[in-house]
Design an enzyme around this catalytic site. Structure first.
Site, PDB file in Angstrom:
ATOM      1  N   SER A   1     -11.930  29.324  46.207  1.00 40.64           N
ATOM      2  CA  SER A   1     -10.986  28.261  45.760  1.00 40.64           C
ATOM      3  C   SER A   1      -9.678  28.563  46.500  1.00 40.64           C
ATOM      4  O   SER A   1      -9.114  27.511  46.831  1.00 40.64           O
ATOM      5  CB  SER A   1     -10.785  28.256  44.188  1.00 40.64           C
ATOM      6  OG  SER A   1     -10.587  29.475  43.789  1.00 40.64           O
TER       7      SER A   1
ATOM      8  N   HIS B   1     -15.739  23.772  44.037  1.00 38.52           N
ATOM      9  CA  HIS B   1     -15.463  22.895  45.207  1.00 38.52           C
ATOM     10  C   HIS B   1     -16.267  22.463  46.291  1.00 38.52           C
ATOM     11  O   HIS B   1     -16.094  22.201  47.333  1.00 38.52           O
ATOM     12  CB  HIS B   1     -14.330  24.121  45.801  1.00 38.52           C
ATOM     13  CG  HIS B   1     -13.301  24.358  45.098  1.00 38.52           C
ATOM     14  ND1 HIS B   1     -11.941  23.528  44.989  1.00 38.52           N
ATOM     15  CD2 HIS B   1     -12.795  25.249  44.112  1.00 38.52           C
ATOM     16  CE1 HIS B   1     -11.011  23.935  44.302  1.00 38.52           C
ATOM     17  NE2 HIS B   1     -11.408  25.275  43.500  1.00 38.52           N
TER      18      HIS B   1
ATOM     19  N   LYS C   1     -12.982  17.992  39.876  1.00 33.92           N
ATOM     20  CA  LYS C   1     -12.526  18.198  41.252  1.00 33.92           C
ATOM     21  C   LYS C   1     -13.185  16.891  41.873  1.00 33.92           C
ATOM     22  O   LYS C   1     -12.605  15.658  41.748  1.00 33.92           O
ATOM     23  CB  LYS C   1     -12.824  19.687  41.851  1.00 33.92           C
ATOM     24  CG  LYS C   1     -11.773  20.473  41.188  1.00 33.92           C
ATOM     25  CD  LYS C   1     -12.222  22.130  41.507  1.00 33.92           C
ATOM     26  CE  LYS C   1     -10.874  22.701  40.625  1.00 33.92           C
ATOM     27  NZ  LYS C   1     -11.410  23.915  40.021  1.00 33.92           N
TER      28      LYS C   1
HETATM   29  C1  LIG Z   1     -11.190  24.824  38.937  1.00 31.94           C
HETATM   30  C2  LIG Z   1     -12.082  25.897  38.802  1.00 31.94           C
HETATM   31  C3  LIG Z   1     -12.517  26.163  37.629  1.00 31.94           C
HETATM   32  C4  LIG Z   1     -12.148  25.520  36.600  1.00 31.94           C
HETATM   33  O1  LIG Z   1     -12.621  24.132  36.279  1.00 31.94           O
HETATM   34  P1  LIG Z   1     -11.906  23.249  35.345  1.00 31.94           P
HETATM   35  O2  LIG Z   1     -12.980  21.954  35.191  1.00 31.94           O
HETATM   36  O3  LIG Z   1     -10.667  22.780  35.978  1.00 31.94           O
HETATM   37  O4  LIG Z   1     -11.533  24.170  33.875  1.00 31.94           O
HETATM   38  C5  LIG Z   1     -13.849  26.975  37.795  1.00 31.94           C
HETATM   39  N1  LIG Z   1     -13.973  27.700  38.943  1.00 31.94           N
HETATM   40  C6  LIG Z   1     -13.563  27.462  40.040  1.00 31.94           C
HETATM   41  C7  LIG Z   1     -14.030  28.103  41.266  1.00 31.94           C
HETATM   42  C8  LIG Z   1     -12.471  26.443  40.181  1.00 31.94           C
HETATM   43  O5  LIG Z   1     -11.912  26.171  41.289  1.00 31.94           O
END
Ligand SMILES: *Cc1c(COP(=O)(O)O)cnc(C)c1O
Length: 384
Positions: A182, A210, A240
Site C-alpha cells: 500500500s 489496492h 478503496k
Molecule cells: C486500507 C487497507 C486495509 C484496511 O481496509 P479498511 O477497509 O480501510 O479498514 C487493509 N489492508 C490494506 C493493505 C489496506 O491498504
C-alpha cells in the site's frame, strides 16, 4: 492536571518533537478529484477511490435506494438480526468475481484481518509475513498468539529459508502478504508465493485492498497470467476502488463457514449498513462491465512516472521517498500551497528514514491535472 491528562500531554509532546504528531483536517471531497480544505480548492492525488465510484451517480442512487428501503443501520450482528437482504447478493458477487466458492463481508478491511487470522492460526502455529504488510495484518497476527516471523520485503529466498527452518516445528503455517503494497505500489510475487505455500503445506492469504478494480481488468492481484492463482484466502476491502466501506474474504465454503462462526470481529460487531452493500454491488457491476475504466488509474500513474523519469508503475500508487519526516511535511505543504493535496506518509506507517510523498492516481484525473502536478514537482525540485 490529572495524571491521565499529564500522560497524554507528555506523549503528544514527544510525537511533536520527532515531527510525528498527526492532525485531522476536514476534507470536503465534492467531486471525483477535487476537495475543499480550509476554504481552498485542491486537486487530490492521495485518495484510494481509484475509480471514483464513490461519486458515481448509479452507485449513489443504489445506496440511497437501499437506505430508503432498509434504513441506515443494520441493527445488529449478522448472527442476531443484522443479516440484511443485500449482503448475500454482495457475497455471491464477490465470490464469483474472485473465483472462489464463497465469500463473506466484514465491517471493514481492518476488522476482516484482525478477525480472520486468529481463526486460522494459534499457539503452536507459524505465521510468516512480508515485513511491509499493512498494519492490520500485524494486528491480526499478534492477536492469534501464533509464532510470527516477518520475512524481508518480497524476498522469496528469505521466506523459503524460514519455511525450511521453522515449518516442521509447527502444526499449521499461514503466509500472509499484501497483494499490492500500500505504501510502495509494487505487486507481491504471487506465483512464487503459491509455489512455496504448496511445497511447504502452508496456507497463503493475500490482502488485495489496492488490487481489486485496478489490476487485471479489475479482478485484482490474484490474477496471474490471465488466470486465478491458487490463493485459498483472498481478503480485501470495499473501501478503496469499490468506493464504499467494508471488508471481505473469499475462500472455500467450509473456510467461510468456520470464520463466520469464529471471527470475533464478525460475530461481535454489527452487520454492514444496507447502503454500503448496495453501493458495493453496483460498483462491482460497473467494474465487471468497464475494463477501460479499470485500466485508467495505472495509465495515469504511468503518464506521471514517464514525465518525471520514475520507474514504470505497476499500480496507481507512486511513492516519492524523501527520507526524513520534516522534509516530507514541508514538501506536502508546498504542494498544497500550489493547489495539490498529497499527504506525507511518515513512520510508523513506513520504516524510519523512508518518509515519503505517496501519490495515488484515479480514473478521473485529467492529463492536464497530471501534467500540472508534474511541472509543480519539477519547480519544487522534489524528484531530483
Ligand atoms: C486500507 C487497507 C486495509 C484496511 O481496509 P479498511 O477497509 O480501510 O479498514 C487493509 N489492508 C490494506 C493493505 C489496506 O491498504
Amino acid at each position: 492536571m490529572s495524571s491521565l491528562t499529564e500522560f497524554a500531554t507528555r506523549k503528544l509532546a514527544g510525537l511533536e518533537d520527532r515531527g510525528l504528531r498527526r492532525r485531522l483536517y476536514e476534507t470536503d471531497r465534492f467531486s471525483d478529484t477535487h476537495v475543499r480544505r480550509a476554504g481552498r480548492e485542491l486537486i487530490s492525488f492521495c485518495c484510494n477511490d481509484y475509480l471514483n465510484l464513490s461519486h458515481h451517480p448509479q452507485v449513489i442512487a443504489a445506496a440511497n435506494a437501499a437506505t430508503e428501503r432498509y434504513g441506515t443501520g443494520s441493527g445488529g450482528s449478522r448472527l442476531i438480526s443484522g443479516n440484511t437482504p443485500l449482503l448475500a447478493e454482495l457475497e455471491n458477487r464477490l465470490a464469483r468475481f474472485k473465483g472462489t466458492e464463497a465469500a463473506m463481508v466484514f465491517g471493514s478491511g481492518y476488522l476482516a484481518n484482525i478477525g480472520i487470522i486468529p481463526c486460522l492460526a494459534g499457539p503452536g502455529d507459524l505465521i510468516l509475513m512480508d515485513e511491509l504488510n499493512h498494519a492490520c495484518m500485524h494486528g491480526g497476527a499478534q492477536l492469534s498468539r501464533a509464532a510470527v516471523r516477518p520475512y524481508n520485503h518480497v524476498d522469496m529466498r528469505h521466506l523459503e529459508e524460514l519455511l525450511k527452518q521453522l515449518r516442521t516445528g509447527h502444526e499449521h503455517c499461514l503466509i500472509i502478504t499484501d497483494g499490492v503494497f500500500s505504501m510502495d505500489g509494487n505487486i507481491a510475487p504471487i506465483e512464487r508465493l503459491t509455489a512455496l505455500a504448496s511445497q511447504y503445506d502452508a496456507w497463503l492469504m493475500t490482502d488485495d485492498a489496492h488490487g481489486l478494480g485496478v489490476l487485471a481488468e479489475g479482478r485484482g492481484s490474484g490474477i496471474v497470467g490471465g488466470h486465478h492463482a491458487d490463493i485459498p484466502l483472498q481478503m480485501g476491502t470495499l473501501s478503496k476502488a469499490i468506493g464504499a466501506y467494508g471488508g471481505y474474504l473469499c475462500a472455500s465454503r467450509p473456510v467461510i463457514d468456520l470464520i463466520r462462526n469464529r471471527a470475533r470481529s464478525f460475530v461481535y460487531s454489527t452487520g454492514l449498513p444496507p447502503a454500503m452493500a448496495a453501493a458495493s454491488i453496483k460498483a462491482l457491476e460497473l467494474i465487471e462491465q468497464d475494463k477501460a475504466l479499470c485500466a485508467r488509474p495505472v495509465e495515469n500513474a504511468s503518464r506521471f512516472c514517464t514525465a518525471l523519469n520514475l520507474r514504470a508503475p505497476e499500480t496507481p500508487i507512486v511513492p516519492l521517498i524523501l527520507g526524513e519526516a520534516d522534509r516530507v511535511m514541508t514538501a506536502s505543504a508546498a504542494l498544497e500551497d500550489r493547489g495539490y493535496l498529497v499527504t506525507g506518509i511518515r513512520p510508523p506507517t513506513v520504516p524510519d528514514g523512508t518518509a515519503r510523498l505517496r501519490f495515488t492516481f484515479t480514473a478521473s484525473h485529467t492529463h492536464g491535472e497530471i501534467d500540472g502536478l508534474v511541472s509543480t514537482i519539477r519547480d519544487l525540485d522534489l524528484a531530483a
